[in-house]
Design an enzyme around this catalytic site. Sequence first.
Site, PDB file in Angstrom:
ATOM      1  N   GLU A  68      -9.072 103.975   1.234  1.00 20.47           N
ATOM      2  CA  GLU A  68     -10.167 104.815   1.748  1.00 20.47           C
ATOM      3  C   GLU A  68     -10.417 104.333   3.166  1.00 20.47           C
ATOM      4  O   GLU A  68     -10.836 103.197   3.358  1.00 20.47           O
ATOM      5  CB  GLU A  68     -11.450 104.609   0.924  1.00 20.47           C
ATOM      6  CG  GLU A  68     -11.312 104.850  -0.564  1.00 20.47           C
ATOM      7  CD  GLU A  68     -11.261 106.312  -0.917  1.00 20.47           C
ATOM      8  OE1 GLU A  68     -11.439 107.163  -0.029  1.00 20.47           O
ATOM      9  OE2 GLU A  68     -11.028 106.608  -2.099  1.00 20.47           O
ATOM     10  N   CYS A  74     -18.150 106.083   7.389  1.00 18.84           N
ATOM     11  CA  CYS A  74     -16.805 106.655   7.490  1.00 18.84           C
ATOM     12  C   CYS A  74     -16.847 108.172   7.572  1.00 18.84           C
ATOM     13  O   CYS A  74     -16.021 108.787   8.216  1.00 18.84           O
ATOM     14  CB  CYS A  74     -15.965 106.211   6.310  1.00 18.84           C
ATOM     15  SG  CYS A  74     -16.752 106.602   4.748  1.00 18.84           S
ATOM     16  N   GLU A 129     -12.370 107.128  16.236  1.00 20.68           N
ATOM     17  CA  GLU A 129     -13.547 106.788  15.435  1.00 20.68           C
ATOM     18  C   GLU A 129     -14.386 105.768  16.208  1.00 20.68           C
ATOM     19  O   GLU A 129     -13.887 104.705  16.575  1.00 20.68           O
ATOM     20  CB  GLU A 129     -13.111 106.188  14.090  1.00 20.68           C
ATOM     21  CG  GLU A 129     -14.292 105.885  13.186  1.00 20.68           C
ATOM     22  CD  GLU A 129     -13.871 105.267  11.851  1.00 20.68           C
ATOM     23  OE1 GLU A 129     -13.001 104.379  11.846  1.00 20.68           O
ATOM     24  OE2 GLU A 129     -14.432 105.690  10.819  1.00 20.68           O
TER      25      GLU A 129
HETATM   26  P1  NAD Z   1     -11.967  96.582   8.485  1.00 17.86           P
HETATM   27  O1  NAD Z   1     -10.734  97.362   8.221  1.00 17.86           O
HETATM   28  O2  NAD Z   1     -12.040  95.769   9.705  1.00 17.86           O
HETATM   29  O3  NAD Z   1     -12.274  95.590   7.269  1.00 17.86           O
HETATM   30  C1  NAD Z   1     -12.288  96.027   5.936  1.00 17.86           C
HETATM   31  C2  NAD Z   1     -11.926  94.862   5.048  1.00 17.86           C
HETATM   32  O4  NAD Z   1     -10.580  94.454   5.334  1.00 17.86           O
HETATM   33  C3  NAD Z   1     -12.812  93.630   5.266  1.00 17.86           C
HETATM   34  O5  NAD Z   1     -13.066  93.017   4.022  1.00 17.86           O
HETATM   35  C4  NAD Z   1     -11.948  92.748   6.139  1.00 17.86           C
HETATM   36  O6  NAD Z   1     -12.229  91.374   6.012  1.00 17.86           O
HETATM   37  C5  NAD Z   1     -10.555  93.067   5.621  1.00 17.86           C
HETATM   38  N1  NAD Z   1      -9.519  92.789   6.614  1.00 17.86           N
HETATM   39  C6  NAD Z   1      -9.640  92.815   7.966  1.00 17.86           C
HETATM   40  N2  NAD Z   1      -8.480  92.439   8.540  1.00 17.86           N
HETATM   41  C7  NAD Z   1      -7.615  92.168   7.541  1.00 17.86           C
HETATM   42  C8  NAD Z   1      -6.273  91.733   7.493  1.00 17.86           C
HETATM   43  N3  NAD Z   1      -5.575  91.465   8.604  1.00 17.86           N
HETATM   44  N4  NAD Z   1      -5.679  91.575   6.280  1.00 17.86           N
HETATM   45  C9  NAD Z   1      -6.376  91.812   5.144  1.00 17.86           C
HETATM   46  N5  NAD Z   1      -7.654  92.206   5.121  1.00 17.86           N
HETATM   47  C10 NAD Z   1      -8.273  92.401   6.307  1.00 17.86           C
HETATM   48  O7  NAD Z   1     -13.156  97.642   8.381  1.00 17.86           O
HETATM   49  P2  NAD Z   1     -14.708  97.397   8.622  1.00 17.86           P
HETATM   50  O8  NAD Z   1     -14.872  97.179  10.090  1.00 17.86           O
HETATM   51  O9  NAD Z   1     -15.256  96.393   7.683  1.00 17.86           O
HETATM   52  O10 NAD Z   1     -15.315  98.808   8.192  1.00 17.86           O
HETATM   53  C11 NAD Z   1     -15.270  99.904   9.021  1.00 17.86           C
HETATM   54  C12 NAD Z   1     -14.130 100.847   8.649  1.00 17.86           C
HETATM   55  O11 NAD Z   1     -14.216 101.186   7.268  1.00 17.86           O
HETATM   56  C13 NAD Z   1     -14.225 102.150   9.391  1.00 17.86           C
HETATM   57  O12 NAD Z   1     -12.942 102.537   9.847  1.00 17.86           O
HETATM   58  C14 NAD Z   1     -14.714 103.121   8.330  1.00 17.86           C
HETATM   59  O13 NAD Z   1     -14.382 104.460   8.569  1.00 17.86           O
HETATM   60  C15 NAD Z   1     -14.083 102.593   7.096  1.00 17.86           C
HETATM   61  N6  NAD Z   1     -14.785 103.033   5.876  1.00 17.86           N
HETATM   62  C16 NAD Z   1     -14.203 103.992   5.084  1.00 17.86           C
HETATM   63  C17 NAD Z   1     -14.849 104.449   3.936  1.00 17.86           C
HETATM   64  C18 NAD Z   1     -14.205 105.485   3.041  1.00 17.86           C
HETATM   65  O14 NAD Z   1     -14.655 105.639   1.900  1.00 17.86           O
HETATM   66  N7  NAD Z   1     -13.189 106.201   3.479  1.00 17.86           N
HETATM   67  C19 NAD Z   1     -16.098 103.938   3.588  1.00 17.86           C
HETATM   68  C20 NAD Z   1     -16.679 102.971   4.410  1.00 17.86           C
HETATM   69  C21 NAD Z   1     -15.995 102.529   5.554  1.00 17.86           C
END
Ligand code: NAD
Length: 507
Positions: A267, A302, A401
């Site tokens: 997601e 999101c 975004e």
């Molecule tokens: P992010 O991708 O930076 O982090 C998400 C998760 O992934 C965190 O737990 C983070 O620690 C982990 N992560 C980060 N780098 C990683 C790596 N190299 N390897 C493994 N895991 C890693 O996202 P964010 O900044 O926490 O959240 C914002 C994003 O989430 C936005 O793009 C938003 O659109 C999306 N989002 C989507 C939905 C949906 O349902 N589609 C819902 C909420 C947020």
Amino acid sequence: MIHESPAFYQAIADRLPLPSKAFIDGSFVAAKSGAVIETVNPATGQVLAAVAHCQTEDVEHAVAAARRAFRSGVWSRVAPEARKAVLLRFAELIRANSTELAVLESLDSGKPIRDCLKEIAIEVPDTFQWYAELIDKSFGKVAPTGEQACAMILREPIGVVAAVLPWNFPLLMAAWKLAPALASGCSVLVKPAEQTSMSILRLAELAAEAGIPAGVLNILPGLGETAGQAIGRHGDIDAVSFTGSTEVGRLFLRYAADSNLKSIGLEMGGKSPFIVLDDAELSPEMIDNAVMAAFWNGGQNCSANMRQIVDRSRQEEFLDRVVERAKALVIGAPLDPATELGPLITREHRRRVLDYVESGSREGARAALSGAAFDSNAPGSFLGPTVFADLVPGMTIAREEIFGPVLGVMPVDGIEHALTIANGSEYGLHATVYTRDIDRALFMARRLACGTVAVNGFTEGDLKTPFGGYKRSGSLARDKGTEAMAQYLQTKTIWISLGDAYASIPG
Ligand code: NAD
């Protein structure tokens, strides 16, 4: 019910213990290395707590515990009624502790307390209750065969799963994944975002109190590159359900390909349109929806509808009304129940959003309201709402975004143009359409390339309706609804060959 006084919530904040240890195999433990991550209050910039920083060895520990619990059958093979009873008790405990959980989440994430309360007092426990009630109502199938066979099609828990979460809706995203995963009988690891672990750690205490056995639920706070990557690359995790950015979602596909080909549900990000056709009624509710579609949760959503695609004949009227409403948004301390817009998650994120605001002005968008001018005496990461007009598709702020309070109005000429612009994005999570004509509404809803279309209202649906994205917003996985179970169950066919000794006997 929301208490009106900020002092009421501050008093809770002052006496709340702040959870900081990982939860592995039924116990709260420090990271094996002793490492910690400081978690900061986005409203004040002050450190709230030093939270365990889990790394590879902690992930190993949790996976071993989760696998042991799964194999033992203590959760995966108990009677459906027993699993249901525990999850119903869990939902009740969350309801009973929801004010404290909401205060914890508001402190840690900067989300307004009114939003935290709505999510945590209602949506989170309702999600656990809904999936709990599904457990003893989910039947397998019997395939149509002749009398010489009986073929059963069963759904079995996939095994050890991990939920990797973002910071924008910490407990709600945890519930969307945990509830169906636990209902299906899986053992689970949760990796909260490093900025927002505390409410989820407190949830683990309630899970244990409800009777979820040791090893079935494990919470591993940590950084993405350490705990997140160790989960992605682990050879004994069967599935990952990820919510976060498209960039990191892509990494999880790579981790799976490089390790055990675990199943990956994604997601991810969005750049969702809010479409106003020329016949739309610009009522106060509609303007409220347009503003909340963009600025709810500070735009850190999101499915935020940031591209507001408006028929050119209505642009100025729409813009004036939206700016007037956006100016009235109450910006302030997250623990004040009057606050509608709290701080962004970090100072760095605020800087990124301001870079987008600057790029909008540089690339020729017209600033109708400037959030950059918002002056807060608070040292945190506050940023007021920005509204741009005259966006054209090539602009950076029309394509990428932003994940902050920046709304862009794009004028279009007619329904076909609106559809082309709306679909001209690499993302496909959500869309809103406003029109008074049912034929036009349904035409747009069918042709929009995205997972959810809201007509004449801004909504993501409710917990019964699946949520997920087309294109680079997601994989085929869905959260919510019965569809979410597909991430945690696998299908087995049992074909029983029967003899034909009785075939000639008339019935
Ligand atoms: P992010 O991708 O930076 O982090 C998400 C998760 O992934 C965190 O737990 C983070 O620690 C982990 N992560 C980060 N780098 C990683 C790596 N190299 N390897 C493994 N895991 C890693 O996202 P964010 O900044 O926490 O959240 C914002 C994003 O989430 C936005 O793009 C938003 O659109 C999306 N989002 C989507 C939905 C949906 O349902 N589609 C819902 C909420 C947020």
